[in-house]
Design an enzyme around this catalytic site. Structure first.
Site, PDB file in Angstrom:
ATOM      1  N   ASP A 300     -77.111 -26.342  14.344  1.00  0.00           N
ATOM      2  CA  ASP A 300     -76.032 -25.602  14.939  1.00  0.00           C
ATOM      3  C   ASP A 300     -74.789 -26.400  15.536  1.00  0.00           C
ATOM      4  OD1 ASP A 300     -77.657 -26.365  16.966  1.00  0.00           O
ATOM      5  OD2 ASP A 300     -76.416 -24.983  18.311  1.00  0.00           O
ATOM      6  N   GLU A 301     -73.615 -25.641  15.393  1.00  0.00           N
ATOM      7  CA  GLU A 301     -72.549 -26.262  16.092  1.00  0.00           C
ATOM      8  C   GLU A 301     -72.368 -27.766  16.048  1.00  0.00           C
ATOM      9  OE1 GLU A 301     -72.289 -23.135  19.695  1.00  0.00           O
ATOM     10  OE2 GLU A 301     -73.675 -24.901  19.985  1.00  0.00           O
TER      11      GLU A 301
END
Ligand code: TNX
Length: 488
Positions: A300-301
């Site tokens: 993620d991210e």
């Protein structure tokens, strides 16, 4: 006198048939007979403190008491059970230990709430007659705890496992690494834990799990039919790892420890071979500690990783998981990356607007795990007044967490394996903080994942849930007194 279908079981069982006028009362001479020694002992230990009864676990027939029977039942799921109550005895029948365990959890909720007390209570210990046939809607019913932003000792995790398993949840996903801390000992890279684990959000001393502690947690959870899903978040969220091993950084320089709450600023150096040696050795050691089928690799991210680098990193790292005999789980940003067979993409976007990464995951045939942030993020505040928590996905009341259907959340997602409620801990520092955010939303999400959609509705749920407040009080579990619930 209430009938069995008027009682307050959470999650709501699939089928409940009352026997009006029939009542079972557990008396001091009751015995327990069990086809599984372990399940029998678990039941006896749950009932002895409040009843004060000896409740021996015996081999012979039960004149008056409780029988746990391992046998074929019409249900196919190993988690299914049948619970039958007449005047003389209570019987729980299941194909497997998991079903017995869940039948026992239901039985405890059919008894008066004082059964939860750890000192002798008055009784009477009555259960209305009838028959329950129960089975889960989804096989994956989980919660995630972020032990990286704030560290929590293994005893806290064990008590969290207790809370999950009482509501028939069967997965605890541990977010073991992030910018603020690395929480699991790795022999090949010892500074991850000793240096990377030495702090947390706000600058506390952090901590990490030794391999022995982690193994003890895995065993404790397995005895309660909870599978641990370890997450090593890569290629972003790695400041703690870079601080411990600067060679994993593009510039070879160790960044300072990070104790803030920003995201998206760190990345493993995707072009260096050492990065893949690191990923392989870490995943090998974590897999060796993990009997469950899943390894979560985050993903993620990764705002500080170029898109091409991100895709290349996952192309090389995901097969390592498969080679270890585990199933890849990733946050749904992994969707566009080449996939491994059986991959699970964990959706954490908002309800109305599935983004292109999750669409890519669905198009590739990934299985989908639902964690919509505006529904099941336990770190969102209930209301603006909630003293801890975030609000980037909005406020999540108990009703908001409960009142949706996992089958229709993502249009065109045929393969939803279940629901998981993440608890990120930027603002969560103590076990009391965990409880405040998890209760009562965790039981709401447990019902969402267990009970058939037609058996659930908000008015019925809020009435049943209300009766659990006194149970939590007996167990020392603090909770948010959501004004939408008619607490007694
Ligand atoms: C987003 S959800 C994150 C986490 C934060 C969380 C706070 C996800 C995959 N990443 O890094 O802790 O929001 O709610």
């Amino acid at each position: 006198m209430l009938t069995i279908d008027e009682l307050t079981v959470v999650p709501m069982p699939a089928e409940v048939i009352p026997s009006p006028g029939v009542l079972f009362t557990l008396r001091p001479g009751a015995t327990i007979r069990s086809g599984s020694a372990f399940a029998g002992q678990q039941l006896a230990e749950a009932l002895r403190p409040a009843t004060g009864f000896p409740l021996p676990v015996v081999d012979g027939p039960v004149e008056h008491g409780i029988e746990l029977v391992l046998a074929e039942i019409p249900e196919t799921s190993p988690e299914a059970y049948v619970l039958e109550i007449d005047e003389r005895r209570i019987a729980v029948t299941a194909r497997a230990e998991a079903g017995l365990f869940y039948g026992v959890q239901t039985l405890l909720q059919l008894l008066p709430s004082t059964v939860e007390a750890r000192t002798v209570q008055a009784g009477p210990w009555t259960v209305p007659g009838g028959r329950i046939a129960d089975r889960p809607r989804y096989g994956y019913r989980g919660a995630m705890l972020d032990v990286a932003r704030h560290f929590f000792g293994v005893e806290v995790l064990m008590r969290f496992v207790d809370r999950l398993s009482r509501y028939k949840m069967n997965i605890l996903h541990l977010h073991l690494s992030d910018d603020q801390g690395w929480r699991i000992a790795v022999d090949a890279w010892p500074r991850l834990a000793t240096v990377g684990g030495a702090t947390q959000v706000g600058g506390g001393t952090g901590g990490h799990y030794t391999k022995a502690q982690y193994a003890e947690l895995v065993r404790y959870a397995a005895a309660r039919h909870v599978t641990i899903v370890p997450e090593i978040d890569m290629p972003g969220h790695v400041n703690a790892a870079l601080a411990a091993y600067p060679e994993l950084n593009d510039d070879g320089v160790a960044p300072p420890a990070y104790t803030g709450v920003d995201v998206g600023f760190s990345t493993l150096s995707v072009g260096k071979d050492v990065t893949y040696t690191f990923a392989r050795q870490v995943l090998e050691e974590v897999a060796a500690l993990t009997p469950g089928p899943y390894l979560h690799i985050g993903g993620d991210e990764a705002q500080s990783t170029q898109t091409a680098d991100y895709l290349e990193f996952l192309r090389r790292v995901q097969p390592m998981v498969t080679a270890l005999g585990k199933t890849v789980v990733g946050w749904h940003q992994v969707g566009p990356a080449a996939r491994e067979p059986g991959r699970i993409a964990q959706y954490w976007g908002h309800t109305p607007e599935p983004d292109e990464d999750v669409r890519a995951a669905i198009a590739q045939g990934d299985r989908i795990l639902l964690s919509p942030a505006d529904r099941v993020y336990l770190d969102m505040k209930y209301t603006p007044e909630t003293p801890i928590g975030l609000d980037w996905a909005g406020h999540v009341s108990t009703r908001t967490a409960y009142d949706w259907d996992p089958a229709t959340l993502l249009p065109g997602a045929p393969d939803v394996i279940g629901v998981e409620a993440p608890l990120w801990t930027e603002t969560v520092a103590t076990e009391a903080d965990i409880d405040l955010l998890a209760f009562p939303r965790l039981p709401a999400i447990a019902e969402l994942a267990w009970s058939p959609q037609p058996a659930r509705d908000w008015p019925g749920f809020r009435a049943r849930l209300a009766a659990h407040g006194p149970r939590w009080a007996h167990r020392g579990i603090g909770y948010h007194p959501d004004p939408e619930i008619p607490w007694p």
